[in-house]
Design a protein around this motif. Structure first.
Motif, PDB file in Angstrom:
ATOM      1  N   ALA A 108       0.838  -1.210   0.000  1.00  0.00           N
ATOM      2  CA  ALA A 108       0.000   0.000   0.000  1.00  0.00           C
ATOM      3  C   ALA A 108       0.870   1.256   0.000  1.00  0.00           C
ATOM      4  O   ALA A 108       0.528   2.256  -0.641  1.00  0.00           O
ATOM      5  N   GLU A 109       2.000   1.204   0.710  1.00  0.00           N
ATOM      6  CA  GLU A 109       2.906   2.362   0.734  1.00  0.00           C
ATOM      7  C   GLU A 109       3.476   2.620  -0.660  1.00  0.00           C
ATOM      8  O   GLU A 109       3.582   3.763  -1.093  1.00  0.00           O
ATOM      9  N   VAL A 110       3.833   1.564  -1.366  1.00  0.00           N
ATOM     10  CA  VAL A 110       4.363   1.711  -2.732  1.00  0.00           C
ATOM     11  C   VAL A 110       3.280   2.307  -3.637  1.00  0.00           C
ATOM     12  O   VAL A 110       3.538   3.211  -4.441  1.00  0.00           O
ATOM     13  N   MET A 111       2.046   1.855  -3.458  1.00  0.00           N
ATOM     14  CA  MET A 111       0.952   2.348  -4.315  1.00  0.00           C
ATOM     15  C   MET A 111       0.570   3.797  -4.028  1.00  0.00           C
ATOM     16  O   MET A 111       0.065   4.486  -4.898  1.00  0.00           O
ATOM     17  N   LYS A 112       0.821   4.253  -2.788  1.00  0.00           N
ATOM     18  CA  LYS A 112       0.552   5.664  -2.473  1.00  0.00           C
ATOM     19  C   LYS A 112       1.426   6.558  -3.341  1.00  0.00           C
ATOM     20  O   LYS A 112       0.990   7.620  -3.791  1.00  0.00           O
ATOM     21  N   LYS A 113       2.651   6.131  -3.550  1.00  0.00           N
ATOM     22  CA  LYS A 113       3.580   6.927  -4.365  1.00  0.00           C
ATOM     23  C   LYS A 113       3.298   6.737  -5.848  1.00  0.00           C
ATOM     24  O   LYS A 113       3.651   7.573  -6.670  1.00  0.00           O
ATOM     25  N   HIS A 114       2.675   5.629  -6.206  1.00  0.00           N
ATOM     26  CA  HIS A 114       2.479   5.303  -7.621  1.00  0.00           C
ATOM     27  C   HIS A 114       1.057   4.808  -7.860  1.00  0.00           C
ATOM     28  O   HIS A 114       0.838   3.640  -8.169  1.00  0.00           O
ATOM     29  N   PRO A 115       0.073   5.699  -7.710  1.00  0.00           N
ATOM     30  CA  PRO A 115      -1.333   5.279  -7.807  1.00  0.00           C
ATOM     31  C   PRO A 115      -1.731   4.775  -9.194  1.00  0.00           C
ATOM     32  O   PRO A 115      -2.808   4.225  -9.361  1.00  0.00           O
ATOM     33  N   GLU A 116      -0.862   4.949 -10.180  1.00  0.00           N
ATOM     34  CA  GLU A 116      -1.188   4.480 -11.532  1.00  0.00           C
ATOM     35  C   GLU A 116      -1.017   2.964 -11.674  1.00  0.00           C
ATOM     36  O   GLU A 116      -1.398   2.393 -12.692  1.00  0.00           O
ATOM     37  N   MET A 117      -0.464   2.320 -10.656  1.00  0.00           N
ATOM     38  CA  MET A 117      -0.298   0.861 -10.701  1.00  0.00           C
ATOM     39  C   MET A 117      -1.651   0.170 -10.794  1.00  0.00           C
ATOM     40  O   MET A 117      -2.565   0.507 -10.067  1.00  0.00           O
ATOM     41  N   GLU A 118      -1.738  -0.807 -11.674  1.00  0.00           N
ATOM     42  CA  GLU A 118      -2.951  -1.632 -11.741  1.00  0.00           C
ATOM     43  C   GLU A 118      -2.513  -3.085 -11.714  1.00  0.00           C
ATOM     44  O   GLU A 118      -1.513  -3.426 -12.317  1.00  0.00           O
ATOM     45  N   HIS A 119      -3.298  -3.909 -11.043  1.00  0.00           N
ATOM     46  CA  HIS A 119      -2.887  -5.292 -10.878  1.00  0.00           C
ATOM     47  C   HIS A 119      -3.703  -6.276 -11.696  1.00  0.00           C
ATOM     48  O   HIS A 119      -4.915  -6.189 -11.752  1.00  0.00           O
ATOM     49  N   ASP A 120      -2.994  -7.170 -12.342  1.00  0.00           N
ATOM     50  CA  ASP A 120      -3.618  -8.334 -12.958  1.00  0.00           C
ATOM     51  C   ASP A 120      -2.643  -9.478 -12.731  1.00  0.00           C
ATOM     52  O   ASP A 120      -1.860  -9.841 -13.599  1.00  0.00           O
ATOM     53  N   ASP A 121      -2.673  -9.985 -11.508  1.00  0.00           N
ATOM     54  CA  ASP A 121      -1.702 -10.989 -11.074  1.00  0.00           C
ATOM     55  C   ASP A 121      -2.439 -12.246 -10.642  1.00  0.00           C
ATOM     56  O   ASP A 121      -3.650 -12.244 -10.501  1.00  0.00           O
ATOM     57  N   LEU A 122      -1.657 -13.281 -10.330  1.00  0.00           N
ATOM     58  CA  LEU A 122      -2.259 -14.513  -9.837  1.00  0.00           C
ATOM     59  C   LEU A 122      -2.897 -14.293  -8.464  1.00  0.00           C
ATOM     60  O   LEU A 122      -3.876 -14.951  -8.126  1.00  0.00           O
ATOM     61  N   ASN A 123      -2.380 -13.366  -7.678  1.00  0.00           N
ATOM     62  CA  ASN A 123      -2.942 -13.130  -6.338  1.00  0.00           C
ATOM     63  C   ASN A 123      -3.648 -11.782  -6.221  1.00  0.00           C
ATOM     64  O   ASN A 123      -3.967 -11.339  -5.119  1.00  0.00           O
ATOM     65  N   GLY A 124      -3.889 -11.106  -7.336  1.00  0.00           N
ATOM     66  CA  GLY A 124      -4.551  -9.820  -7.228  1.00  0.00           C
ATOM     67  C   GLY A 124      -5.097  -9.320  -8.543  1.00  0.00           C
ATOM     68  O   GLY A 124      -4.463  -9.474  -9.589  1.00  0.00           O
ATOM     69  N   LYS A 125      -6.301  -8.759  -8.482  1.00  0.00           N
ATOM     70  CA  LYS A 125      -6.959  -8.260  -9.698  1.00  0.00           C
ATOM     71  C   LYS A 125      -7.507  -6.857  -9.492  1.00  0.00           C
ATOM     72  O   LYS A 125      -7.998  -6.525  -8.408  1.00  0.00           O
ATOM     73  N   ARG A 126      -7.494  -6.081 -10.549  1.00  0.00           N
ATOM     74  CA  ARG A 126      -8.200  -4.797 -10.590  1.00  0.00           C
ATOM     75  C   ARG A 126      -9.581  -5.072 -11.185  1.00  0.00           C
ATOM     76  O   ARG A 126      -9.708  -5.777 -12.187  1.00  0.00           O
ATOM     77  N   ILE A 127     -10.632  -4.545 -10.576  1.00  0.00           N
ATOM     78  CA  ILE A 127     -11.989  -4.789 -11.072  1.00  0.00           C
ATOM     79  C   ILE A 127     -12.669  -3.450 -11.345  1.00  0.00           C
ATOM     80  O   ILE A 127     -12.730  -2.567 -10.490  1.00  0.00           O
ATOM     81  N   LEU A 128     -13.183  -3.312 -12.537  1.00  0.00           N
ATOM     82  CA  LEU A 128     -13.832  -2.069 -12.958  1.00  0.00           C
ATOM     83  C   LEU A 128     -15.209  -1.946 -12.287  1.00  0.00           C
ATOM     84  O   LEU A 128     -15.770  -2.938 -11.823  1.00  0.00           O
ATOM     85  N   PRO A 129     -15.777  -0.716 -12.250  1.00  0.00           N
ATOM     86  CA  PRO A 129     -17.108  -0.527 -11.658  1.00  0.00           C
ATOM     87  C   PRO A 129     -18.130  -1.506 -12.263  1.00  0.00           C
ATOM     88  O   PRO A 129     -18.180  -1.667 -13.478  1.00  0.00           O
ATOM     89  N   TYR A 130     -18.880  -2.141 -11.408  1.00  0.00           N
ATOM     90  CA  TYR A 130     -19.927  -3.118 -11.773  1.00  0.00           C
ATOM     91  C   TYR A 130     -19.376  -4.339 -12.493  1.00  0.00           C
ATOM     92  O   TYR A 130     -20.141  -5.134 -13.053  1.00  0.00           O
ATOM     93  N   GLY A 131     -18.070  -4.507 -12.463  1.00  0.00           N
ATOM     94  CA  GLY A 131     -17.458  -5.687 -13.076  1.00  0.00           C
ATOM     95  C   GLY A 131     -17.235  -6.777 -12.046  1.00  0.00           C
ATOM     96  O   GLY A 131     -17.574  -6.631 -10.868  1.00  0.00           O
ATOM     97  N   SER A 132     -16.689  -7.890 -12.516  1.00  0.00           N
ATOM     98  CA  SER A 132     -16.346  -8.951 -11.578  1.00  0.00           C
ATOM     99  C   SER A 132     -15.108  -9.684 -12.078  1.00  0.00           C
ATOM    100  O   SER A 132     -14.705  -9.528 -13.233  1.00  0.00           O
ATOM    101  N   ALA A 133     -14.500 -10.441 -11.198  1.00  0.00           N
ATOM    102  CA  ALA A 133     -13.297 -11.193 -11.544  1.00  0.00           C
ATOM    103  C   ALA A 133     -13.233 -12.445 -10.688  1.00  0.00           C
ATOM    104  O   ALA A 133     -13.864 -12.512  -9.628  1.00  0.00           O
TER     105      ALA A 133
END
Ligand code: CU
Length: 166
Positions: A108-133
């Motif tokens: 979370a500290e790394v992401m505070k400095k770099h909010p443009e990070m988006e995740h699509d990993d085996l242990n983490g996903k970014r989900i768009l509004p009203y979307g699912s994963a």
């Protein structure tokens, strides 16, 4: 110790990306895979989608200054494979990142400095509004783990939940 190296690698890549941005004034996407050492995860192991899994539905919500996950506490047995089906019921992007509490805080500290990070990993996903994963995970270790949204400000508003592996 491998976890620490993962974070250091992530910061190294972030710094490199920032330097590139200064030089070219173009946003450089940061590979989210830099967060984890290959094949090593703090909350267990990526699951096998061809093997049986218990389905656990999780909803992400927003409202009256709060954000969160429902349910915010999930119990599993060690060795159990879970297929998380995560729905974003909100109007903002959210992430579902599975790790230890300590690793999520550092991340979370790394992401505070770099909010443009988006995740699509085996242990983490970014989900768009009203979307699912979906995320299939095998809990190989006993203990307490966490799923969290690390988008700056969201964790602080309550976007985390506990996983107890017995
Ligand atoms: Cu969020």
């Amino acid at each position: 110790m491998l976890k620490h190296r993962g974070i250091i690698t992530a910061i190294g890549i972030v710094l490199t990306a920032s330097a590139t941005m200064v030089a070219t004034d173009v946003a450089v996407p940061i590979p989210a895979s830099a967060h984890e050492d290959h094949g090593r995860f703090s909350a267990g192991a990526p699951g096998d989608p061809n093997k049986p899994a218990r389905i656990v539905e999780v909803r992400m919500f927003e409202g009256s200054g709060k954000m969160g996950f429902e349910p915010a506490r999930i119990e599993v047995r060690r060795g159990e494979q879970i297929r998380f089906v995560v729905h974003n019921d909100g109007e903002e992007d959210h992430e579902f990142i599975l790790a230890t509490v300590a690793e999520n805080r550092r991340h979370a500290e790394v992401m505070k400095k770099h909010p443009e990070m988006e995740h699509d990993d085996l242990n983490g996903k970014r989900i768009l509004p009203y979307g699912s994963a979906e995320l299939v995970w095998k809990f190989t270790k006993r203990g307490e783990f966490e799923f969290a949204c690390l988008i700056p400000g969201h964790y602080e508003k309550g976007m985390f939940g506990k996983i107890i592996v017995k």
